[in-house]
Design an enzyme around this catalytic site. Structure first.
Site, PDB file in Angstrom:
ATOM      1  N   ASN A   1       8.742  45.252 -19.429  1.00  0.00           N
ATOM      2  CA  ASN A   1       8.639  44.533 -18.159  1.00  0.00           C
ATOM      3  C   ASN A   1       7.284  43.840 -18.060  1.00  0.00           C
ATOM      4  O   ASN A   1       6.303  44.336 -18.609  1.00  0.00           O
ATOM      5  CB  ASN A   1       8.802  45.507 -16.983  1.00  0.00           C
ATOM      6  CG  ASN A   1      10.226  46.003 -16.839  1.00  0.00           C
ATOM      7  OD1 ASN A   1      11.174  45.291 -17.132  1.00  0.00           O
ATOM      8  ND2 ASN A   1      10.367  47.246 -16.408  1.00  0.00           N
TER       9      ASN A   1
ATOM     10  N   CYS B   1      18.222  46.091 -19.721  1.00  0.00           N
ATOM     11  CA  CYS B   1      17.778  46.886 -18.571  1.00  0.00           C
ATOM     12  C   CYS B   1      18.940  47.755 -18.110  1.00  0.00           C
ATOM     13  O   CYS B   1      20.082  47.300 -18.062  1.00  0.00           O
ATOM     14  CB  CYS B   1      17.326  45.964 -17.445  1.00  0.00           C
ATOM     15  SG  CYS B   1      16.806  46.823 -15.947  1.00  0.00           S
ATOM     16  N   HIS B   2      18.653  49.003 -17.757  1.00  0.00           N
ATOM     17  CA  HIS B   2      19.714  49.931 -17.371  1.00  0.00           C
ATOM     18  C   HIS B   2      19.918  50.017 -15.863  1.00  0.00           C
ATOM     19  O   HIS B   2      20.680  50.861 -15.395  1.00  0.00           O
ATOM     20  CB  HIS B   2      19.423  51.328 -17.927  1.00  0.00           C
ATOM     21  CG  HIS B   2      18.081  51.868 -17.557  1.00  0.00           C
ATOM     22  ND1 HIS B   2      17.356  52.691 -18.382  1.00  0.00           N
ATOM     23  CD2 HIS B   2      17.314  51.704 -16.446  1.00  0.00           C
ATOM     24  CE1 HIS B   2      16.215  53.013 -17.809  1.00  0.00           C
ATOM     25  NE2 HIS B   2      16.183  52.443 -16.626  1.00  0.00           N
TER      26      HIS B   2
ATOM     27  N   HIS C   1      16.085  43.068 -12.263  1.00  0.00           N
ATOM     28  CA  HIS C   1      15.661  43.928 -11.153  1.00  0.00           C
ATOM     29  C   HIS C   1      15.974  43.317  -9.781  1.00  0.00           C
ATOM     30  O   HIS C   1      15.674  43.926  -8.760  1.00  0.00           O
ATOM     31  CB  HIS C   1      14.175  44.294 -11.246  1.00  0.00           C
ATOM     32  CG  HIS C   1      13.869  45.210 -12.382  1.00  0.00           C
ATOM     33  ND1 HIS C   1      12.611  45.286 -12.956  1.00  0.00           N
ATOM     34  CD2 HIS C   1      14.643  46.089 -13.062  1.00  0.00           C
ATOM     35  CE1 HIS C   1      12.626  46.171 -13.944  1.00  0.00           C
ATOM     36  NE2 HIS C   1      13.850  46.668 -14.027  1.00  0.00           N
TER      37      HIS C   1
END
Length: 455
Positions: free
Chosen positions: A151, A173-174, A210
């Protein structure tokens, strides 16, 4: 290049940031369970001792993979079929400034690694590092597939493509996985189904990392959106905590999904990241004070916790690398190994990844790094059309898309002015111009050891 040796595909994986005590250990554990691939994992890290210990730990797994290290970036990339990048841009001292310096001005962040003032300063440190990495890959391993976990995800992936336009890179990304699990939980409760795996929840993903959104969700052809709408209404105040052992009151990374539910009630779409990340992309609706964050049942993660946790991880690394503590083979829940297998031709699948926009989100800027679903197949990652974002959500997203461009301009022009423009445009910055400039200059000074390119 990878070869089929009759038993398993022989591949070379280069891990940049190979001294990691998180992502690297996850990959080692996942590879230890893998029977269809074998080969070599070369670890590269500016912390050579950390990489050396991870070589020992990796080889303790006694898997189909042998672990080696290199103290030279280009040397580590020789023969690489896959490159994994997971680095910390700077140290936790710099991150302490990213997260906590703004608090003196009443600006609060729950994570501080993607957006907000902390994310912007972290990006300024990261871009020069990624310029070097991208150019090394272009020179030594131009055909390798590159998986980024670092990130700020959007800026990292954009940097790779800016400095090597033909790179085959994507960002993983999880965060969306957690929202799939929430949808599965709700469907299990409502429809009295014993177990729904999160992969069985099909979603349409659109946004930036995000700050992703889901406008369609289903299980076995059954629409989940009306069900989620009811839960968002009924649990807006109470929230839902999936893991009762990790309550937001005693775990800095947990939440009760109250921000998700509030955003759904405002926009009629599912905000698909964790509350701590989602809150930072909005005006200070959820972060105008720590008390406000707590009222939405999530916590601000102090960097002091990360520093203390690092001490524990260093102790664990010493025990594991010396053989005094055994390694545990546990599925990480990440999809990196599955993605590699799909690229080798060992099973197509669809998942969410970060790639430059080539029309998969029709009403966001071409070339901006966006997060949507993509089809993984033999030697190919094809982003899938996610359609147009709803206009109210798009308006919230545009500032963050423009920030990607401004930060790249700051790097190419060797000029902090575009970065400051991104800084003052950020929704969390609710300061006078004078105070914003003071804060920006202070944060730059605190992290100047990593900003030589601009200075």
């Amino acid at each position: 290049m990878y070869v089929d040796n009759g038993k398993a595909y022989e591949v070379k994986i280069t891990y940049i940031g190979g001294g990691s005590r998180g992502w690297a250990w996850n990959l080692m554990s996942d590879l230890a369970q893998e029977q269809q691939m074998s080969g070599e994992v070369t670890l590269y890290d500016i912390d050579h001792e950390a990489a050396r210990k991870n070589v020992l730990i990796g080889n303790f797994y006694q898997s189909n993979f042998r672990y080696t290290m290199s103290d030279d970036l280009k040397d580590s990339l020789k023969g690489a079929d896959f490159v994994v990048i997971s680095i910390l841009p700077g140290s936790f001292d710099e991150m302490e400034s990213d997260v906590h310096a703004p608090e003196k001005y009443g600006v609060y962040q729950s994570v501080g690694d993607t957006t907000g003032p902390g994310g912007i300063l972290r990006a300024l440190r990261t871009i020069p590092m990624y310029a070097e990495i991208a150019q090394a890959i272009m020179t030594v391993a131009p055909d390798a597939w590159v998986i980024n976990y670092t990130n700020p995800m959007s800026v990292c992936v954009r940097s790779l493509y800016e400095f090597f336009p033909d790179i085959k890179a994507f960002g993983c990304c999880h965060e969306v996985f957690g929202t799939q699990e929430l949808l599965a939980y709700i469907a299990q409760k409502k429809w009295r189904i014993e177990r729904i795996e999160r992969e069985q929840v099909k979603v349409n993903v659109q946004g930036v990392n995000h700050f992703t959104w889901i406008d369609r969700a289903s299980y076995n052809g059954r629409d989940l959106m009306p069900l989620y709408r009811l839960y968002a209404r009924d649990y807006a105040e109470e929230g839902i905590q999936l893991n009762q052992e990790k309550n937001w009151l005693n775990n800095h990374f947990a939440c009760s999904n109250c921000v998700k539910f509030d955003l759904f009630n405002r926009f009629d779409a599912i905000a698909a990241a964790g509350d701590r990340h989602l809150a930072e992309f909005c005006p200070a609706w959820y972060l105008n004070s720590p008390d406000t964050a707590h009222s939405y049942k999530f916590a601000l993660t102090p960097v002091s916790w990360r520093k203390n946790n690092l001490k524990k991880l260093l102790e664990e690394s010493e025990l594991k690398s010396s053989g005094r503590e055994s390694v545990a083979i546990t599925p990480s829940g990440e999809e990196g190994v599955r993605q590699m297998k799909a690229l080798l031709g060992l099973g197509d699948f669809i998942t969410n990844v970060n790639l430059p926009n080539r029309g998969q989100i029709s009403n966001l800027e071409h070339g901006a790094v966006v997060e949507t679903n993509a089809l993984f197949s033999q030697n190919g990652v094809q982003p899938l059309s996610a359609g147009a974002m709803r206009e109210n959500i798009r308006q919230l997203t545009l500032t963050h898309v423009y920030t990607q461009k401004l930060l790249m301009q700051a790097y190419t022009k060797r000029d902090f002015d575009p970065a400051f423009e991104a800084f003052i445009m950020n929704p969390l910055i609710h300061l006078s111009m004078r105070d914003a400039r003071k804060l920006f200059d202070e944060m730059v000074d605190n992290t100047k050891a990593y900003l030589g390119h601009y200075l």
